[in-house]
Design a protein around this motif. Structure first.
Motif, PDB file in Angstrom:
ATOM      1  N   ASN A  12       8.075  42.564  93.740  1.00 46.18           N
ATOM      2  CA  ASN A  12       6.809  43.000  94.545  1.00 46.18           C
ATOM      3  C   ASN A  12       6.341  42.326  95.734  1.00 46.18           C
ATOM      4  OD1 ASN A  12       6.283  44.048  91.508  1.00 46.18           O
ATOM      5  ND2 ASN A  12       5.870  45.702  92.880  1.00 46.18           N
ATOM      6  N   ALA A  13       5.614  42.782  96.750  1.00 49.46           N
ATOM      7  CA  ALA A  13       5.243  42.016  97.884  1.00 49.46           C
ATOM      8  C   ALA A  13       4.188  42.543  98.317  1.00 49.46           C
ATOM      9  CB  ALA A  13       6.294  41.925  98.902  1.00 49.46           C
ATOM     10  N   PRO A  14       3.304  41.915  99.156  1.00 49.82           N
ATOM     11  CA  PRO A  14       1.790  42.527  99.427  1.00 49.82           C
ATOM     12  C   PRO A  14       2.083  43.256 100.853  1.00 49.82           C
ATOM     13  CG  PRO A  14       2.130  40.175  99.850  1.00 49.82           C
ATOM     14  CD  PRO A  14       3.070  40.523  99.098  1.00 49.82           C
ATOM     15  N   GLY A  15       3.321  43.029 101.577  1.00 53.45           N
ATOM     16  CA  GLY A  15       3.582  43.601 102.610  1.00 53.45           C
ATOM     17  C   GLY A  15       4.980  43.310 103.004  1.00 53.45           C
ATOM     18  N   LYS A  63       3.751  47.773 107.257  1.00 53.16           N
ATOM     19  CA  LYS A  63       2.611  47.928 106.133  1.00 53.16           C
ATOM     20  C   LYS A  63       2.355  46.729 105.519  1.00 53.16           C
ATOM     21  CE  LYS A  63       0.627  51.132 103.606  1.00 53.16           C
ATOM     22  NZ  LYS A  63      -0.351  52.136 104.083  1.00 53.16           N
ATOM     23  N   VAL A  64       0.881  46.529 105.258  1.00 52.31           N
ATOM     24  CA  VAL A  64       0.722  45.344 104.653  1.00 52.31           C
ATOM     25  C   VAL A  64      -0.555  46.093 103.590  1.00 52.31           C
ATOM     26  CG1 VAL A  64      -0.853  43.203 104.424  1.00 52.31           C
ATOM     27  CG2 VAL A  64       1.002  43.714 106.074  1.00 52.31           C
ATOM     28  N   VAL A  65      -0.283  45.868 102.202  1.00 45.66           N
ATOM     29  CA  VAL A  65      -1.054  46.523 101.152  1.00 45.66           C
ATOM     30  C   VAL A  65      -1.912  45.683 100.636  1.00 45.66           C
ATOM     31  CG1 VAL A  65       0.101  48.938 101.259  1.00 45.66           C
ATOM     32  CG2 VAL A  65       0.689  46.848  99.780  1.00 45.66           C
ATOM     33  N   GLY A  66      -1.318  44.539 100.335  1.00 48.81           N
ATOM     34  CA  GLY A  66      -2.044  43.413  99.206  1.00 48.81           C
ATOM     35  C   GLY A  66      -1.810  43.574  98.041  1.00 48.81           C
ATOM     36  N   ASN A  67      -1.901  42.870  97.169  1.00 48.61           N
ATOM     37  CA  ASN A  67      -1.774  43.027  95.586  1.00 48.61           C
ATOM     38  C   ASN A  67      -0.524  43.220  95.153  1.00 48.61           C
ATOM     39  OD1 ASN A  67      -4.623  42.277  95.285  1.00 48.61           O
ATOM     40  ND2 ASN A  67      -4.970  44.164  95.405  1.00 48.61           N
ATOM     41  N   ASP A  68       0.569  43.010  95.961  1.00 48.66           N
ATOM     42  CA  ASP A  68       1.933  43.137  95.707  1.00 48.66           C
ATOM     43  C   ASP A  68       2.056  44.607  95.226  1.00 48.66           C
ATOM     44  OD1 ASP A  68       2.524  40.644  95.974  1.00 48.66           O
ATOM     45  OD2 ASP A  68       2.473  39.952  93.808  1.00 48.66           O
TER      46      ASP A  68
END
Length: 192
Positions: free
Chosen positions: A115-118, A122-127
């Motif tokens: 998982n990744a935050p972005g 797209k950057v969504v945060g919180n993995d």
């Protein structure tokens, strides 16, 4: 309209055209630069084998060079964001995209999942993104990261678990129980 206003409008339109041309030229340059990283995308096999998980509704966000979440790869339409249905099969991971070509990641090319935050685009945060690391070209040790944003929060862990199980299944290829990277069946490194 006065002559001064007319000149202002023409200059503004010329600037808009120039910016659009520069954006298109930059995209084409990136496409040419990243073609060698991808080669030809693996074709979707006629028989995918048994389904391990999915399909999950998701957004295909982008593909980048592995380890560099901003270095977008646009060759072979990998830079095109689209709606997708993601499924994990015995033969690999299928990302069936709307409006552009599908992406099939063979089990043997899949190197990691997490998982990744972005990722680029797209950057969504919180993995909140699922990132699949794979090598479409055997000579490229670095590989690619493909970012997916599952529509439902519960689908992310299920996708990660299924892809991890696929990696573990395909890494146990040697008759003595060791994988190509020296891991044994229990996941520990073999002593040299």
């Amino acid at each position: 309209m006065t002559a001064r206003e007319a000149v202002s409008v023409v200059v503004l339109l010329a600037l808009v055209v120039l910016v659009l041309w520069a954006m298109r030229a930059g995209w084409n340059h990136r496409r040419r630069r990243t073609e060698g990283l991808v080669g030809e995308l693996p074709p979707v096999p006629a028989d995918l084998g048994g389904a391990l998980a999915g399909p999950f509704d998701a957004v295909y966000v982008s593909t980048t060079r592995a380890g560099d979440w901003l270095d977008r790869v646009v060759a072979q339409d990998l830079g095109v964001r689209s709606q997708a249905r993601v499924s994990v099969h015995e033969s690999g991971v299928l990302v069936a995209r709307s409006g552009t070509r599908d992406v099939f990641i063979p089990a043997a090319a899949l190197r990691g999942v997490g998982n990744a935050p972005g990722i680029a685009g797209k950057v969504v945060g919180n993995d909140g993104l699922v990132v699949l690391t794979w090598r479409p070209v055997p000579t490229d040790d670095r590989g690619l990261d493909t970012g997916l944003r599952p529509k439902h929060a519960a689908d992310g862990p299920a996708l990660v678990a299924a892809a991890t199980a696929l990696i573990n299944r395909t890494s146990l290829t040697e008759p003595d129980g060791t994988a190509a990277d020296g891991r044994t069946n229990d996941g520990t490194k073999e002593k040299s």
